[in-house]
Enzyme design. Structure first.
Site, short mmCIF file in Angstrom:
data_model
loop_
_atom_site.label_atom_id
_atom_site.label_comp_id
_atom_site.label_asym_id
_atom_site.label_seq_id
_atom_site.Cartn_x
_atom_site.Cartn_y
_atom_site.Cartn_z
CG HIS A 522 -8.95 21.09 -11.15
ND1 HIS A 522 -8.44 19.99 -11.79
CD2 HIS A 522 -9.33 20.67 -9.91
CE1 HIS A 522 -8.51 18.94 -11.00
NE2 HIS A 522 -9.05 19.33 -9.84
CG ASP A 570 -6.97 28.15 -19.41
OD1 ASP A 570 -7.44 27.56 -18.41
OD2 ASP A 570 -7.66 28.82 -20.18
CD GLU A 579 -8.67 22.39 -6.82
OE1 GLU A 579 -9.64 21.70 -6.46
OE2 GLU A 579 -7.49 22.05 -6.64
#
Length: 628
Positions: A522, A570, A579
């Site tokens: 992310h 994922d 993230e």
């Protein structure tokens, strides 16, 4: 009368007056003549004997006796010494020289040098994440090809001279938050101070210093660092509010080089937590850069200015209070832990005992609830400095032993530090653990993102073990239980090994380490291709929602991590799993360098104390000059 028979035999007295002749007389005359001849011969040369006589009296002649010395031309050498010298040289040649000649001439294949251990390899990659997070004007040395200049207009809405260009983006967004950024710089500096020899051994020492300076240079821009008294701090650039509908860092998906939406600056007029954390970062960095006196002094001055702001009684309110832009991402829950943390670092940086006195005032840990050991208070993070601050102050007691008036409080800090370490051990059941071996520490914290907390805990545990080892202490007590330091070192190793792939999924949660790692991180910059096309605020979301892997691997990024069942998804759209954060990677770097054995074991005991004068009574001033 004369003595007869000079060459031996009985001595007889010869009487010349004895008369008579004949045969006896003739014999006496012959004897007398013989004796006189002998006497004449002896008196002619008393010191010379013929060859036969010398052989009788002196043994073999000098010509046949071995000489004791050998004439080497310029020096006389004892024959015996020369003999043993030649024998020693021959022996040395056989023992040393001959094997070397054989070893050099014997054909063989040279083995490659031993590779660094796995922690060193992961450490190199973890540091690259900070290069990928840089904001501002990047030089060619940044070495992240898919990153370029960005945020060059940051701070144009402020009175800051030259704006607020530089610093680091915090995570997968394009925001710059002083609070976690300062904490990250403190952790990088702390790890470098304790383990500089390890960074040097893997040739990352200058790299880490550059990363720290990139952060501290930016922090110096966010307040008037040339003044001793300030009234405000620029605390954040960008960000968003929960439920925001306007273009901002959460509602737009653009890489930093293309963002063209408004990114306002947040100004803080009160906030001891923010100011004390920034003070800690500059103080720790001043020790790192002690070999550059001017820059180090600038950092110390800035740290003291910030701490004075933090201690101002009129500004004691959390920096995130009533600010939706700040509280949405990095809400602070208190500031007394930052008082302890900032004061401890200022003491190390300046040697001013007033900061140590403040850090050990009973009211500071009381208001911080430092002695209420709970599962929440033992979690080290960007929001909770208590565990780290007490480890840092325990170092003072263990290695300096300052005594009164600090001993009582420092002793309590060391006791609680031991209890915190015990809480990290599975046998005491303070935290839940996954079946795969991960300790769950995000209870009471932000949802998800568990790996950043266990990385911090692993660093503190291994560092405390090194403190014990450096002072010759084999362990500590948890109530009635004796805990050898090897147990907390094993805990630290197990958690970092879990992060690096020793888990049920056999997945490394550090991008680029190993062969199986997250591919859909992310992260705006990593998810948008470098295809020379412009993607608008809303147009970039097609890359966020793309099910395929990112076009750029953000090497070294530690993602949020798996859930309480060791499951990991994922997917780019779920930041709790994928993230990375600046503070998380700072803890990872610290833990990795504490565990690597490429440069051996142990800490640098003395560098952190370089600014502290010797403890004890000061030398009294000289007496006034005598006057008659």
């Amino acid at each position: 009368m004369q003595g007869g028979n000079h060459w031996g035999g009985p001595l007889e007295v010869i009487d010349d007056n004895n008369g008579g002749g004949g045969k006896d007389h003739d014999q006496r005359r012959a004897a007398e003549d013989w004796d006189r001849a002998a006497l004449r011969s002896q008196s002619f040369n008393q010191n010379e004997l013929d060859e036969t006589q010398r052989s009788w009296l002196l043994g073999p002649s000098d010509g046949k006796k071995k000489k004791k010395y050998v004439d080497l031309g310029c020096v006389m050498v004892s024959r015996k010494a020369l003999k043993w010298s030649l024998i020693s040289i021959l022996i040395a040649f056989c023992v040393i020289g001959l094997p070397i000649i054989v070893a050099k001439t014997w054909p063989r294949h040279h083995p490659p040098p031993l590779p660094p251990d796995r922690y060193s390899e992961a450490l190199r990659k973890a540091l690259l994440f900070f290069n990928a997070q840089k904001s501002g004007r990047l030089g060619k040395s940044n070495n992240i090809r898919w990153r370029g200049n960005s945020g060059v207009n940051d701070g144009n809405d402020t009175l800051a001279k030259g704006g607020l260009v530089g610093g680091y983006y915090d995570s997968g967004e394009n925001s710059k938050y002083n609070f976690p950024m300062a904490y990250s710089m403190t952790m990088l500096s702390w790890s470098l101070i304790e383990y500089s020899h390890k960074f040097k051994s893997i040739h990352e020492y200058e790299h880490v210093r550059d990363l720290i300076k990139w952060g501290t240079d930016y922090l110096l821009l966010t307040f008037n660092s040339s003044s001793t008294k300030i009234t405000q701090i620029y605390s954040q650039v960008g960000g968003s509010q929960n439920g925001s509908q306007i273009p901002d860092d959460s509602t737009c998906w653009q890489k930093p080089e293309q963002m063209d939406y408004n990114r306002p600056t947040q100004t803080t007029f009160q906030g001891p937590d923010l100011a004390a954390e920034m003070s800690a970062a500059l103080s720790a960095a001043s020790i790192v850069f002690r070999d550059h006196p001017l820059y180090s002094a600038k950092l110390i001055k800035g740290a003291q200015t910030l701490f004075a702001f933090a201690r101002d009684s009129g500004r004691r309110s959390r920096y995130s209070r009533d600010n939706a832009f700040i509280a949405a991402a990095y809400n602070s829950t208190g500031y007394y832990d930052e008082y302890m943390w900032g004061a401890a670092w200022l003491y190390y940086a300046t040697g001013n005992a007033s900061y140590l006195y403040l850090a050990t005032l009973p009211g500071i840990p009381k208001n911080a609830r430092a002695f209420n050991v709970t599962a929440v208070s033992s979690v080290p993070s960007w929001n909770n400095k208590l565990p780290g601050a007490m480890v840092l102050l325990t170092r003072v007691r263990m290695m300096l032993n300052p005594g009164f008036p600090y001993e009582e409080m420092l002793s309590m800090y060391q006791t609680v530090t031991g209890l915190n370490m015990c809480s990290y051990l599975k046998q005491f059941r303070v935290y839940n653990w996954t079946r795969g071996g991960m300790m769950i520490m995000n209870k009471g914290q932000q949802q998800g993102q568990n790996l950043q907390y266990i990385a911090n805990a692993a660093f503190l545990a291994n560092l405390f073990a090194d403190y014990l080892n450096s002072t010759g202490v084999p362990g500590f007590n948890c109530g009635p239980n004796y805990i050898p330091s090897t147990l907390i070192r094993n805990f630290a190793t197990s958690q970092i090994d879990y992060i690096l792939g020793n888990n049920p999924l056999k997945m490394s949660y550090v991008v680029g380490y190993g062969t199986k790692f997250p591919r859909r991180v992310h992260h705006r910059g990593a998810s948008i291709p470098s295809d020379n096309k412009y993607y608008s605020c809303k147009g970039g979301f097609k890359w966020r929602d793309n099910p395929g892997p990112n076009p750029h691997n953000i090497t070294g990024a530690m993602v949020g991590g798996p859930d309480q069942f060791d499951k990991f998804h994922d997917v780019r759209t779920n930041p709790n799993y994928t993230e990375p954060t600046l503070a998380g990677n700072a803890g990872l770097v610290a833990a990795l360098v504490s565990l690597t054995t490429t440069a051996g074991f142990g800490i640098d005991k003395n560098t952190i104390f370089s600014g502290i004068p010797p403890l004890g009574p000061k030398t009294p001033p000289p007496p006034p000059p005598w006057r008659p």
